[in-house]
Design a protein around this motif. Sequence first.
Motif, PDB file in Angstrom:
ATOM      1  N   SER A 144      41.946   3.468  -2.878  1.00  0.00           N
ATOM      2  CA  SER A 144      43.459   2.887  -2.415  1.00  0.00           C
ATOM      3  C   SER A 144      43.441   1.514  -3.334  1.00  0.00           C
ATOM      4  N   SER A 145      42.345   0.834  -3.667  1.00  0.00           N
ATOM      5  CA  SER A 145      42.508  -0.126  -4.307  1.00  0.00           C
ATOM      6  C   SER A 145      41.266  -0.335  -5.348  1.00  0.00           C
ATOM      7  N   PHE A 146      41.311  -0.994  -6.433  1.00  0.00           N
ATOM      8  CA  PHE A 146      40.224  -1.378  -7.353  1.00  0.00           C
ATOM      9  C   PHE A 146      40.602  -2.822  -7.820  1.00  0.00           C
ATOM     10  N   LEU A 147      39.412  -3.388  -8.471  1.00  0.00           N
ATOM     11  CA  LEU A 147      39.476  -4.865  -9.032  1.00  0.00           C
ATOM     12  C   LEU A 147      39.357  -4.845 -10.418  1.00  0.00           C
ATOM     13  N   ILE A 148      40.224  -6.082 -10.888  1.00  0.00           N
ATOM     14  CA  ILE A 148      40.046  -6.326 -12.266  1.00  0.00           C
ATOM     15  C   ILE A 148      39.320  -7.337 -12.585  1.00  0.00           C
ATOM     16  N   THR A 149      38.276  -7.375 -13.469  1.00  0.00           N
ATOM     17  CA  THR A 149      37.503  -8.616 -13.797  1.00  0.00           C
ATOM     18  C   THR A 149      37.441  -8.869 -15.140  1.00  0.00           C
ATOM     19  N   SER A 150      37.153  -9.966 -15.351  1.00  0.00           N
ATOM     20  CA  SER A 150      37.094 -10.810 -16.718  1.00  0.00           C
ATOM     21  C   SER A 150      35.502 -11.257 -16.923  1.00  0.00           C
ATOM     22  N   GLY A 151      35.440 -11.889 -18.179  1.00  0.00           N
ATOM     23  CA  GLY A 151      34.215 -12.564 -18.317  1.00  0.00           C
ATOM     24  C   GLY A 151      33.868 -13.615 -17.111  1.00  0.00           C
ATOM     25  N   THR A 152      34.893 -14.417 -17.111  1.00  0.00           N
ATOM     26  CA  THR A 152      34.866 -15.659 -15.962  1.00  0.00           C
ATOM     27  C   THR A 152      34.314 -14.767 -14.330  1.00  0.00           C
ATOM     28  N   THR A 153      34.657 -13.718 -13.913  1.00  0.00           N
ATOM     29  CA  THR A 153      34.105 -13.133 -12.931  1.00  0.00           C
ATOM     30  C   THR A 153      32.580 -12.986 -13.102  1.00  0.00           C
ATOM     31  N   HIS A 154      32.358 -12.107 -14.156  1.00  0.00           N
ATOM     32  CA  HIS A 154      31.082 -11.925 -14.370  1.00  0.00           C
ATOM     33  C   HIS A 154      29.930 -13.089 -14.423  1.00  0.00           C
ATOM     34  N   TYR A 155      30.426 -14.261 -14.936  1.00  0.00           N
ATOM     35  CA  TYR A 155      29.510 -15.435 -15.079  1.00  0.00           C
ATOM     36  C   TYR A 155      29.504 -16.031 -13.759  1.00  0.00           C
ATOM     37  N   GLN A 156      30.440 -15.979 -12.771  1.00  0.00           N
ATOM     38  CA  GLN A 156      30.293 -16.605 -11.499  1.00  0.00           C
ATOM     39  C   GLN A 156      29.122 -15.931 -10.757  1.00  0.00           C
ATOM     40  N   TYR A 157      29.321 -14.425 -11.134  1.00  0.00           N
ATOM     41  CA  TYR A 157      27.906 -13.521 -10.348  1.00  0.00           C
ATOM     42  C   TYR A 157      26.778 -13.811 -11.029  1.00  0.00           C
ATOM     43  N   MET A 158      26.623 -13.943 -12.325  1.00  0.00           N
ATOM     44  CA  MET A 158      25.283 -14.325 -13.034  1.00  0.00           C
ATOM     45  C   MET A 158      24.818 -15.438 -12.551  1.00  0.00           C
ATOM     46  N   LEU A 159      25.618 -16.553 -12.584  1.00  0.00           N
ATOM     47  CA  LEU A 159      25.059 -17.832 -12.287  1.00  0.00           C
ATOM     48  C   LEU A 159      24.187 -17.889 -10.634  1.00  0.00           C
ATOM     49  N   GLY A 160      25.030 -17.048 -10.085  1.00  0.00           N
ATOM     50  CA  GLY A 160      24.405 -17.241  -8.494  1.00  0.00           C
ATOM     51  C   GLY A 160      25.045 -17.914  -7.853  1.00  0.00           C
ATOM     52  N   ARG A 161      26.385 -18.347  -8.215  1.00  0.00           N
ATOM     53  CA  ARG A 161      27.171 -19.049  -7.143  1.00  0.00           C
ATOM     54  C   ARG A 161      27.080 -18.659  -5.586  1.00  0.00           C
ATOM     55  N   PRO A 162      26.769 -19.737  -4.657  1.00  0.00           N
ATOM     56  CA  PRO A 162      26.762 -19.290  -3.313  1.00  0.00           C
ATOM     57  C   PRO A 162      27.879 -18.843  -2.665  1.00  0.00           C
ATOM     58  N   GLU A 163      29.073 -19.007  -3.332  1.00  0.00           N
ATOM     59  CA  GLU A 163      30.420 -18.580  -2.923  1.00  0.00           C
ATOM     60  C   GLU A 163      30.880 -17.231  -3.082  1.00  0.00           C
ATOM     61  N   VAL A 164      29.815 -16.572  -4.148  1.00  0.00           N
ATOM     62  CA  VAL A 164      30.098 -15.137  -4.590  1.00  0.00           C
ATOM     63  C   VAL A 164      29.900 -14.172  -3.517  1.00  0.00           C
ATOM     64  N   GLU A 165      30.436 -13.291  -2.922  1.00  0.00           N
ATOM     65  CA  GLU A 165      30.118 -12.252  -1.938  1.00  0.00           C
ATOM     66  C   GLU A 165      30.275 -10.907  -2.638  1.00  0.00           C
ATOM     67  N   PHE A 166      30.869 -10.737  -3.891  1.00  0.00           N
ATOM     68  CA  PHE A 166      30.925  -9.556  -4.398  1.00  0.00           C
ATOM     69  C   PHE A 166      29.562  -9.068  -5.236  1.00  0.00           C
ATOM     70  N   ASP A 167      29.224  -7.840  -5.492  1.00  0.00           N
ATOM     71  CA  ASP A 167      28.097  -7.269  -5.878  1.00  0.00           C
ATOM     72  C   ASP A 167      28.296  -6.211  -6.869  1.00  0.00           C
ATOM     73  N   PHE A 168      28.169  -6.385  -8.091  1.00  0.00           N
ATOM     74  CA  PHE A 168      28.357  -5.253  -9.190  1.00  0.00           C
ATOM     75  C   PHE A 168      27.467  -4.037  -9.037  1.00  0.00           C
ATOM     76  N   ALA A 169      26.277  -4.341  -8.367  1.00  0.00           N
ATOM     77  CA  ALA A 169      25.507  -3.137  -8.022  1.00  0.00           C
ATOM     78  C   ALA A 169      26.160  -2.446  -7.160  1.00  0.00           C
ATOM     79  N   ALA A 170      27.103  -2.575  -6.475  1.00  0.00           N
ATOM     80  CA  ALA A 170      27.804  -2.002  -5.369  1.00  0.00           C
ATOM     81  C   ALA A 170      29.051  -1.468  -5.770  1.00  0.00           C
ATOM     82  N   MET A 171      29.393  -1.510  -7.068  1.00  0.00           N
ATOM     83  CA  MET A 171      30.670  -0.996  -7.697  1.00  0.00           C
ATOM     84  C   MET A 171      30.413  -0.213  -8.939  1.00  0.00           C
ATOM     85  N   ARG A 172      31.329   0.451  -9.418  1.00  0.00           N
ATOM     86  CA  ARG A 172      31.089   1.244 -10.581  1.00  0.00           C
ATOM     87  C   ARG A 172      32.478   0.917 -11.314  1.00  0.00           C
TER      88      ARG A 172
END
Length: 373
Positions: free
Chosen positions: A105-133
Amino acid sequence: MSLSRRSLLGALAVAVPSFALSGCATPAPDRAADIGMPGDLLPERVRMVIPYAEGGGTDVWARFLAPRLTDAMEVPCRILPDNLPGGESIIGSNRYARENVSDGSSFLITSGTTHYQYMLGRPEVEFDFAAMRPLLVNAGGGVIYGSAEAGVRGIDDLFSGNTRLRYGGISATGLDLTALLAFDVLKLDVTTVFGLEGRGPARLAVERGELNIDYQTSSAYKTQIVPLAEQGRATPLMSFGQLESDGSVSTDPALSDLPTVREVYRDAYGEDPSGPAWDAYRAFLGAGVTYQKGMWITAETPDSVVQPFFDATRRLQQDEAFQEESAKVLGGYPIYAGDEVDEVRSVLTLSPEVRAYVLDLLATRHRTVIRGA
């Protein structure tokens, strides 16, 4: 010209864009049986969570693709865009992760900026690409150019030391990071300022002479920078290139007339780039360029809900009218179904060495400290 699948899959060794799924109306039982899907798994409405502001590049991309995807589906769908901007896409992406919806019933749109926040390990990030497809992946491209009016008339001006290079961007941890890492690889002395509200304002600052080096996406380059170059006001310098499966950087087929960062380095220094700066550049090139945009959904979402989107994507890949219509919005780059690039989930994790290098570069060269990373 379209990006080869080999180039797209090449980026898997480094990073990938993220995204999510859209929802469909429940089909009649006989129709569901025909396409092998239980109708009770298909929501009537689906939220498309866009963690960026309305009217921005990613928002335009998502709103362009959504209705065309659903038109290409065997089952009718209704997608409802929901913009949740802020925090360099972290706010909306975190909201999606907290909801943890697995019924489609919902899905997420992402761009490179979203990926960068995750890759840099920013402490505010709660999303995990390993838990998505991934549902769909779309590559992108970028061009570094200079202001001929402000002293950048060719690549030699980048290395001569006679022209003070000035670059302005939105944020050092967003897609500007690709350009910053390119400058680092090339050992350029570039003064950087951040806080601009978009790539459009950056381009205008170059036109006014306030900045003299900039980057734009492939589509913006072709529509905005090429005319300036034809007037003798702008100097196209190089493309970011595309990441290959062996980790090398190849010519961007949509920008084949421009040398890549790798080729510019080789011409300047007589050898191919290597070392931590090059490793970092390739990592973020994959995440922010070769896998620039996408749609993601939670990993627990049933295949019967996800498969119609994969099938619709493949139909669009073969649709000449779609290819023509999408040339401007997608920049000439192909779309790929998530099951063609599902392994992208594993490539958004940086090695400790690359992350440490990039965090140090941000802190020492660009006055950006990510505390807690």
